[in-house]
Scaffold this motif. Structure first.
Motif, PDB file in Angstrom:
ATOM      1  N   UNK A  21     -10.704 -15.751   8.672  1.00 46.96           N
ATOM      2  CA  UNK A  21     -10.778 -14.575   8.842  1.00 46.96           C
ATOM      3  C   UNK A  21      -9.320 -14.095   7.746  1.00 46.96           C
ATOM      4  N   UNK A  22      -8.655 -14.815   7.659  1.00 47.70           N
ATOM      5  CA  UNK A  22      -7.240 -14.570   6.818  1.00 47.70           C
ATOM      6  C   UNK A  22      -7.951 -14.163   5.259  1.00 47.70           C
ATOM      7  N   UNK A  23      -7.352 -13.464   4.649  1.00 42.01           N
ATOM      8  CA  UNK A  23      -7.303 -13.142   3.232  1.00 42.01           C
ATOM      9  C   UNK A  23      -6.282 -13.349   2.646  1.00 42.01           C
ATOM     10  N   UNK A  24      -6.155 -13.493   1.172  1.00 45.47           N
ATOM     11  CA  UNK A  24      -4.874 -13.548   0.547  1.00 45.47           C
ATOM     12  C   UNK A  24      -3.995 -12.735   0.390  1.00 45.47           C
ATOM     13  N   UNK A  25      -4.589 -11.466   0.698  1.00 48.70           N
ATOM     14  CA  UNK A  25      -3.904 -10.098   0.926  1.00 48.70           C
ATOM     15  C   UNK A  25      -3.137 -10.217   1.971  1.00 48.70           C
ATOM     16  N   UNK A  26      -3.906 -10.644   3.169  1.00 45.04           N
ATOM     17  CA  UNK A  26      -3.212 -10.641   4.643  1.00 45.04           C
ATOM     18  C   UNK A  26      -1.840 -11.443   4.230  1.00 45.04           C
ATOM     19  N   UNK A  27      -2.146 -12.796   3.914  1.00 47.83           N
ATOM     20  CA  UNK A  27      -1.132 -13.852   3.730  1.00 47.83           C
ATOM     21  C   UNK A  27       0.079 -13.320   3.038  1.00 47.83           C
ATOM     22  N   UNK A  28      -0.178 -12.927   1.877  1.00 46.12           N
ATOM     23  CA  UNK A  28       0.743 -12.394   0.939  1.00 46.12           C
ATOM     24  C   UNK A  28       1.627 -11.185   1.466  1.00 46.12           C
ATOM     25  N   UNK A  29       0.952 -10.504   2.047  1.00 45.42           N
ATOM     26  CA  UNK A  29       1.746  -9.332   3.076  1.00 45.42           C
ATOM     27  C   UNK A  29       2.850  -9.689   4.069  1.00 45.42           C
ATOM     28  N   UNK A  30       2.465 -11.027   4.594  1.00 47.95           N
ATOM     29  CA  UNK A  30       3.511 -11.807   5.391  1.00 47.95           C
ATOM     30  C   UNK A  30       4.928 -11.905   4.794  1.00 47.95           C
ATOM     31  N   UNK A  31       4.560 -12.543   3.518  1.00 47.62           N
ATOM     32  CA  UNK A  31       5.658 -13.128   2.991  1.00 47.62           C
ATOM     33  C   UNK A  31       6.408 -12.018   2.037  1.00 47.62           C
ATOM     34  N   UNK A  32       5.405 -11.099   1.291  1.00 44.46           N
ATOM     35  CA  UNK A  32       6.202 -10.110   0.300  1.00 44.46           C
ATOM     36  C   UNK A  32       6.018  -8.902   0.744  1.00 44.46           C
ATOM     37  N   UNK A  33       6.996  -7.984   0.098  1.00 42.59           N
ATOM     38  CA  UNK A  33       7.093  -6.648   0.223  1.00 42.59           C
ATOM     39  C   UNK A  33       5.880  -6.231  -0.693  1.00 42.59           C
ATOM     40  N   UNK A  34       5.640  -6.900  -1.866  1.00 38.47           N
ATOM     41  CA  UNK A  34       4.671  -6.582  -2.741  1.00 38.47           C
ATOM     42  C   UNK A  34       3.453  -7.551  -2.959  1.00 38.47           C
ATOM     43  N   UNK A  35       2.584  -7.599  -1.968  1.00 38.49           N
ATOM     44  CA  UNK A  35       1.542  -8.619  -1.907  1.00 38.49           C
ATOM     45  C   UNK A  35       0.691  -8.972  -3.468  1.00 38.49           C
ATOM     46  N   UNK A  36       0.711  -7.927  -4.363  1.00 39.84           N
ATOM     47  CA  UNK A  36      -0.098  -8.471  -5.266  1.00 39.84           C
ATOM     48  C   UNK A  36       0.778  -9.383  -6.366  1.00 39.84           C
ATOM     49  N   UNK A  37       1.901  -9.643  -5.958  1.00 40.86           N
ATOM     50  CA  UNK A  37       2.812 -10.519  -6.707  1.00 40.86           C
ATOM     51  C   UNK A  37       2.724 -11.900  -6.246  1.00 40.86           C
ATOM     52  N   UNK A  38       1.568 -12.357  -5.449  1.00 44.84           N
ATOM     53  CA  UNK A  38       1.694 -13.794  -5.016  1.00 44.84           C
ATOM     54  C   UNK A  38       1.576 -14.785  -6.143  1.00 44.84           C
ATOM     55  N   UNK A  39       0.777 -14.623  -7.153  1.00 47.06           N
ATOM     56  CA  UNK A  39       0.966 -15.639  -8.291  1.00 47.06           C
ATOM     57  C   UNK A  39       2.499 -15.764  -8.681  1.00 47.06           C
ATOM     58  N   UNK A  40       3.438 -15.019  -8.336  1.00 45.31           N
ATOM     59  CA  UNK A  40       4.718 -15.095  -9.064  1.00 45.31           C
ATOM     60  C   UNK A  40       5.306 -16.162  -8.148  1.00 45.31           C
ATOM     61  N   UNK A  41       4.908 -15.948  -6.738  1.00 48.91           N
ATOM     62  CA  UNK A  41       5.421 -16.668  -5.697  1.00 48.91           C
ATOM     63  C   UNK A  41       4.984 -18.101  -5.464  1.00 48.91           C
ATOM     64  N   UNK A  42       3.904 -18.371  -5.904  1.00 49.25           N
ATOM     65  CA  UNK A  42       3.092 -19.595  -6.126  1.00 49.25           C
ATOM     66  C   UNK A  42       3.159 -20.519  -7.582  1.00 49.25           C
ATOM     67  N   UNK A  43       3.514 -19.592  -8.532  1.00 49.60           N
ATOM     68  CA  UNK A  43       3.371 -20.550  -9.759  1.00 49.60           C
ATOM     69  C   UNK A  43       4.127 -21.525 -10.162  1.00 49.60           C
TER      70      UNK A  43
END
Length: 357
Positions: free
Chosen positions: A43-65
């Motif tokens: 039931x998790x989504x990438x947006x949910x998970x990124x929101x747990x770690x980042x203030x700006x969840x749309x930047x998750x590629x930068x976190x994982x690059x």
């Protein structure tokens, strides 16, 4: 007078700085309450998970690059463990996944691997792919039309054969559609018409250049005389590639269902079309205050209760826009797009500005 003018300038400068800070270059900012590890659940989504770690969840590629373990962040599964660590002061999210060896025997049971998590909850947005769309109002009027059947029936459903006008018989598969509403932005510009899908239809016989017989099937709602036919397109479930908007600026027009109030997890219409935006584009939602008029002779004290009273009718001060939420484009049309409101700290009603997040 000098003191009053200075205080006014300070107040305006403070509001402007808030706006400037909202549109500065994107930086990776890890939340202060971000967990060190997280176990992905169904039931998790990438947006949910990124929101747990980042203030700006749309930047998750930068976190994982920089992490070679997560070659494709779209292939993360329930049960995977994500760990936050730092390299040279930069945050990195790594995947902790045991690769166990499996020996197959004649009695082994084969189980299906769970599906990878998606960016947004597909179950919530699927309806807006398979049950309707938007199209230019003029193009809608020119679509082939359902005329009726030989018995003069008012409604048509599964297995019914009906007469249609001006169908391209070189194409056989169509959908019967009906206009729900025409959509306009705040300037009165038509963004197109929303249409709902009623059923599928197949061309079975051509009577003349302008008359064809079509068979109704897979009916969701009964068709009737005057409904239109549009070429059938298969809807594919596709993951979104998140990317922040850059120079695009537009307007949140209304709830896709025409409801007055808009909240988080609603789907809305925005007045930016496919030429300027793609699915996955992230926007910030901004509200702009009314312009404030004031009299130069007025005295002024910077308090919450006096911000309107101290300005009279002589001059105007333009207030900046303040961020009140975010949305992600999920589907684009010629003059408009559908977008999912990922979060908002207030009720929206349409007319809000959308721009870089």
């Amino acid at each position: 007078m000098a003191k009053s003018s200075s205080l006014i300038k300070i107040g305006i400068l403070t509001l402007t700085l808030l706006w400037v800070s909202a549109i500065r270059a994107d930086d990776i900012s890890v939340r202060s309450d971000a967990p060190e590890t997280y176990v992905v659940v169904k039931g998790d989504t990438l947006w949910d998970i990124s929101s747990l770690f980042l203030d700006k969840p749309w930047l998750w590629p930068e976190l994982w690059r920089t992490n070679t373990q997560i070659e494709n962040p779209h292939l993360i599964y329930p049960g995977d463990v994500l760990r936050l660590r730092y390299e040279n002061g930069q945050p990195v999210l790594e995947l902790v996944r045991d690769k166990s060896t499996i020996t197959l025997t004649p009695n082994s049971k084969v189980t299906t691997k769970p599906s990878p998590i998606s960016v947004l909850p597909w179950s919530d947005i699927e309806h807006h792919f398979g049950n309707g769309s938007m199209m230019d109002a003029v193009k809608y009027q020119s679509l082939p039309i359902v005329l009726g059947d030989q018995e003069g029936s008012p409604r048509f459903t599964n297995t019914d054969f009906v007469l249609a006008h001006n169908v391209d018989d070189t194409k056989t598969e169509y959908k019967v559609v009906r206009k729900e509403r025409e959509v306009f932005d705040s300037l009165g510009k038509s963004l197109g018409v929303q249409v709902s899908y009623l059923s599928d239809a197949s061309v079975t016989e051509t009577l003349s250049q302008q008359r064809q017989i079509v068979k109704i099937h897979e009916s969701k709602i009964e068709a009737k005389k005057g409904d239109k036919l549009v070429l059938s397109e298969k809807v594919k479930k596709r993951d979104l590639r998140l990317k922040p908007a850059n120079r695009q600026v537009g307007e949140l027009v209304q709830n896709v269902n025409g409801n007055v109030l808009i909240g988080a997890h609603d789907v809305v219409i925005v007045n930016i079309g496919a030429r300027k935006v793609k699915p996955g584009t992230v926007f910030g939602i901004y509200e702009k205050g009314e312009d404030i008029s004031y009299d130069k002779e007025s005295s002024y004290a910077l308090t919450k209760s006096s911000i309107v009273d101290l300005f009279k009718q002589t001059e105007e001060v333009e207030q900046p826009a303040f961020k009140v939420g975010e949305l992600v484009v999920i589907r684009s049309f010629e003059n408009a797009s559908y977008a999912w409101v990922t979060k908002t700290n207030t009720h929206l009603s349409g007319g809000e500005i959308i721009a870089r997040p």
